[in-house]
Design a protein around this motif. Structure first.
Motif, mmCIF file in Angstrom:
data_model
loop_
_atom_site.group_PDB
_atom_site.id
_atom_site.type_symbol
_atom_site.label_atom_id
_atom_site.label_comp_id
_atom_site.label_asym_id
_atom_site.label_seq_id
_atom_site.Cartn_x
_atom_site.Cartn_y
_atom_site.Cartn_z
ATOM 1 N N UNK A 120 29.427 51.687 36.542
ATOM 2 C CA UNK A 120 30.769 51.578 37.339
ATOM 3 C C UNK A 120 30.410 51.597 38.771
ATOM 4 N N UNK A 121 29.501 52.145 39.175
ATOM 5 C CA UNK A 121 29.154 52.066 40.612
ATOM 6 C C UNK A 121 28.925 50.840 40.851
ATOM 7 N N UNK A 122 27.853 50.131 40.338
ATOM 8 C CA UNK A 122 27.174 48.786 40.324
ATOM 9 C C UNK A 122 28.326 47.914 40.405
ATOM 10 N N UNK A 123 29.251 48.115 39.400
ATOM 11 C CA UNK A 123 30.503 47.014 39.109
ATOM 12 C C UNK A 123 31.346 47.135 40.528
ATOM 13 N N UNK A 124 31.557 48.385 40.765
ATOM 14 C CA UNK A 124 32.257 48.708 42.175
ATOM 15 C C UNK A 124 31.774 48.167 43.389
ATOM 16 N N UNK A 125 30.431 48.063 43.400
ATOM 17 C CA UNK A 125 29.605 47.559 44.619
ATOM 18 C C UNK A 125 29.868 46.174 44.590
ATOM 19 N N UNK A 126 29.639 45.470 43.302
ATOM 20 C CA UNK A 126 29.828 43.979 43.118
ATOM 21 C C UNK A 126 31.349 43.743 43.451
ATOM 22 N N UNK A 127 32.237 44.236 43.183
ATOM 23 C CA UNK A 127 33.669 44.190 43.206
ATOM 24 C C UNK A 127 33.912 44.413 44.825
#
Length: 214
Positions: A120-127
């Motif tokens: 989730x943190x990685x997805x949020x960083x990408x977003x």
């Protein structure tokens, strides 16, 4: 034996929940502190039930040990605060150690929750990176539009100034031309009158006193 998820109620980490039919959007963080440290401070450990005594002021101990003029020592109060600090440090170390141990030696659900958190943190960083790039593109587009509009405005002002200057110079030229033509006409008329006067005078006096007749 059924496994259960760890008892975690963090502020910065989303609580596991049932999968919804609607796709989750990562355009904005689900919580204000999704980038907070892991494990969160609200994570439970084996020392949660350990009583931590409150801190006391060495210069103002509890009423049972009130300072008097004959006793100014504060060693017991400082020892109490030191033990309290060590106990809190052990509890914090146990909480972090137990949290990291669950990621590698815990149940399947605990390991999956650990991996899900960082996904989730990685997805949020990408977003967030994608949103930042989109904002940069929009800002550059807006800046380009403003520059083009300013360029068009400057060109229009320059064109209007050129036309105004051209009209002024044209009027100035016409005025000078009219002044010169009037001067030429007046000179021609004066010369004609002067020549006629000399001819009339020459009829009666053959001497050309003005030397205007050749």
């Amino acid at each position: 034996m059924a496994t259960t998820l760890p008892r975690i109620t963090p502020i910065g980490t989303p609580v596991p929940r049932a999968v919804s039919s609607q796709p989750r959007s990562y355009s904005t963080p689900p919580t204000p502190s999704i980038y907070g440290p892991y494990p969160p401070r609200e994570l439970s450990s084996s020392m949660d039930n350990v009583y931590v005594p409150g801190r006391i002021n060495p210069l103002a101990p509890p009423p049972s040990k009130r300072r008097i003029n004959m006793s100014w020592e504060t060693s017991e109060q400082h020892l109490h605060n030191h033990k309290r600090s060590q106990l809190m440090q052990r509890r914090e170390h146990e909480r972090y150690h137990s949290a990291w141990a669950k990621a590698f030696y815990g149940s399947v659900a605990e390991q999956e929750y650990y991996r899900k958190h960082f996904r989730d943190v990685l997805k949020q960083q990408m977003a967030d990176l994608d949103d930042k790039r989109k904002r940069n593109v929009k800002e550059k587009k807006k800046e380009s539009e403003m520059a083009l509009a300013q360029d068009d405005s400057d060109k229009t002002k320059d064109r209007e100034a050129f036309v105004k200057k051209h009209m002024y110079l044209q009027t100035f030229r016409d005025s000078n031309k009219q002044t010169m033509e009037e001067r030429w006409t007046n000179n021609k008329s004066n010369k004609f009158i002067e020549d006629r006067s000399d001819r009339e005078r020459g009829r009666y006096n053959p001497i050309n006193w003005t030397c205007s007749l050749k």
